[in-house]
Design an enzyme around this catalytic site. Structure first.
Site, PDB file in Angstrom:
ATOM      1  N   HIS A  84       0.847  -1.198   0.000  1.00 56.08           N
ATOM      2  CA  HIS A  84       0.000   0.000   0.000  1.00 56.08           C
ATOM      3  C   HIS A  84       0.882   1.248   0.000  1.00 56.08           C
ATOM      4  O   HIS A  84       1.765   1.403   0.832  1.00 56.08           O
ATOM      5  CB  HIS A  84      -0.904   0.008   1.227  1.00 56.08           C
ATOM      6  CG  HIS A  84      -1.779   1.226   1.308  1.00 56.08           C
ATOM      7  ND1 HIS A  84      -2.740   1.506   0.361  1.00 56.08           N
ATOM      8  CD2 HIS A  84      -1.812   2.247   2.198  1.00 56.08           C
ATOM      9  CE1 HIS A  84      -3.346   2.640   0.676  1.00 56.08           C
ATOM     10  NE2 HIS A  84      -2.795   3.111   1.786  1.00 56.08           N
ATOM     11  N   LYS A 112      -0.573  11.015   1.274  1.00 57.33           N
ATOM     12  CA  LYS A 112       0.356  10.478   0.273  1.00 57.33           C
ATOM     13  C   LYS A 112      -0.011  10.929  -1.140  1.00 57.33           C
ATOM     14  O   LYS A 112       0.850  11.370  -1.910  1.00 57.33           O
ATOM     15  CB  LYS A 112       0.372   8.946   0.338  1.00 57.33           C
ATOM     16  CG  LYS A 112       0.831   8.377   1.662  1.00 57.33           C
ATOM     17  CD  LYS A 112       0.889   6.867   1.633  1.00 57.33           C
ATOM     18  CE  LYS A 112      -0.479   6.224   1.462  1.00 57.33           C
ATOM     19  NZ  LYS A 112      -1.377   6.485   2.608  1.00 57.33           N
ATOM     20  N   ASP A 160      -1.773   3.699  -4.845  1.00 54.64           N
ATOM     21  CA  ASP A 160      -2.562   2.857  -3.945  1.00 54.64           C
ATOM     22  C   ASP A 160      -2.011   1.444  -3.772  1.00 54.64           C
ATOM     23  O   ASP A 160      -1.800   1.000  -2.644  1.00 54.64           O
ATOM     24  CB  ASP A 160      -4.018   2.776  -4.405  1.00 54.64           C
ATOM     25  CG  ASP A 160      -4.893   2.112  -3.357  1.00 54.64           C
ATOM     26  OD1 ASP A 160      -4.811   2.528  -2.187  1.00 54.64           O
ATOM     27  OD2 ASP A 160      -5.641   1.180  -3.702  1.00 54.64           O
TER      28      ASP A 160
END
Length: 322
Positions: free
Chosen positions: A145, A166, A184
């Site tokens: 992730h 992020k 992602d």
């Protein structure tokens, strides 16, 4: 290496690149290939069948075809029956425009329900291309992730808790001229020992999710040059929330750095505290520059501490004279 790929999948992916066409065993395209190694079973034609590994792709070049051509038809059938009796995944004949496989080769492949193909490439080119392709698709892989970026030519993985920012940092890095690889759920594969290569899953390619903006197509928004297909992972930058805006507990003279293992490959990791007002995109760029410096043996922290140590020694000596 791990996993399996079928002969049909290899044909579909590499038919144009390698100039592949089917000769026999078309109904056996579901045969699996489990190794990235590509074998030329020359010794098998001399009866040394113990050296044949059936889970690998086999390649016949001009030398092997010439060797078969010199045999009598009966000897060819005998040798090829022994070879195909090993349960080969598939066999590919090179130089399709320069040599014609003997009919006994096609007959043996059909009789043993083994895929037989041929390629326009020479055998060295064919082995090289197939090995490179199989190394990539059969490599052990995992999903992590985060957001995988190309920053200053370096593969950087941005990690942190959900909602830490992020994607927002990645978006700002894109506006500063850097490149997106995967958002992602980047996939990392150990294609070469000690090295990880990251890519985007096909479903997520070119896309990024940003809270408040939804799903963005980065290629359409910023142009095709802003998206990179793959990169070697060199550095992880981890974003860590700090309570309120309190940075007092953080050592200002030391970079918070450790390593994180992915598929048993240790990757350097830098932790950046997240507080309101910090320009994290700039800090990511500086962290990358610092990585470059340290990779060339330049360590500003160590240099500063050494200068401080020398200064303290000089101060102590001055006190002795007084």
């Amino acid at each position: 290496m791990s996993g399996t790929i079928t002969v049909d999948e290899v044909f579909e992916a590499q038919a144009d690149t390698l100039g592949l066409e089917w000769l026999a065993g078309r109904d056996a395209g579901s045969h699996g290939i489990e190794s990235e190694m590509v074998q030329k079973p020359s010794l098998a034609l001399a009866g040394q069948l113990d050296f044949v590994y059936p889970n690998r792709l086999q390649v016949f070049g001009r030398a092997e075809i010439a060797f078969l051509t010199q045999m009598t038809p009966a000897d060819r059938r005998s040798v090829l029956t022994g070879l195909f009796g090993k349960g080969l995944s598939a066999l590919v004949v090179s130089d399709r425009d320069r040599q014609e496989p003997p009919p006994e080769l096609v007959e043996a492949a059909e009789a043993h329900h083994t895929p037989l193909l041929r390629s326009r490439l020479s055998s060295p080119q064919l082995v090289h291309h197939l090995h490179h392709y199989l190394s990539r698709v059969l490599a052990e892989r995992t999903t992590v992730h985060g957001v995988f970026m190309d920053v200053m030519g370096l593969g950087i993985l941005l990690t942190g808790a959900s909602g830490v920012g992020k994607s927002e940092v990645a978006l700002e890095l894109l506006t500063r001229g850097h490149h997106l690889i995967a958002d992602d759920a980047p996939e990392f594969a150990s294609e070469v020992p000690g090295m990880l290569v990251g890519r985007s899953p096909e479903m997520l390619r070119d896309h990024m999710e940003v809270r408040g903006l939804g799903i963005l197509n980065i290629r359409q928004l910023f142009g095709p040059a802003t998206v990179v297909a793959s990169k070697r992972l060199r550095l992880i930058i981890h974003f860590k929330r700090v309570a309120g805006d309190d940075l007092s507990q953080i050592d200002r003279l030391t970079q918070e750095q450790d390593t994180q293992s992915i598929l048993d490959v240790p990757i350097p990791r830098v932790t950046l505290p997240v507080t309101p007002g910090r320009n994290l995109a700039v800090m990511v760029e500086v962290a990358v520059q610092s990585y470059f410096q340290k990779s060339y043996g330049v360590n500003p922290e160590q240099d500063f501490r050494e200068r401080l140590r020398k200064q303290l020694l000089e101060d102590d000596r001055g006190g002795e004279w007084n």
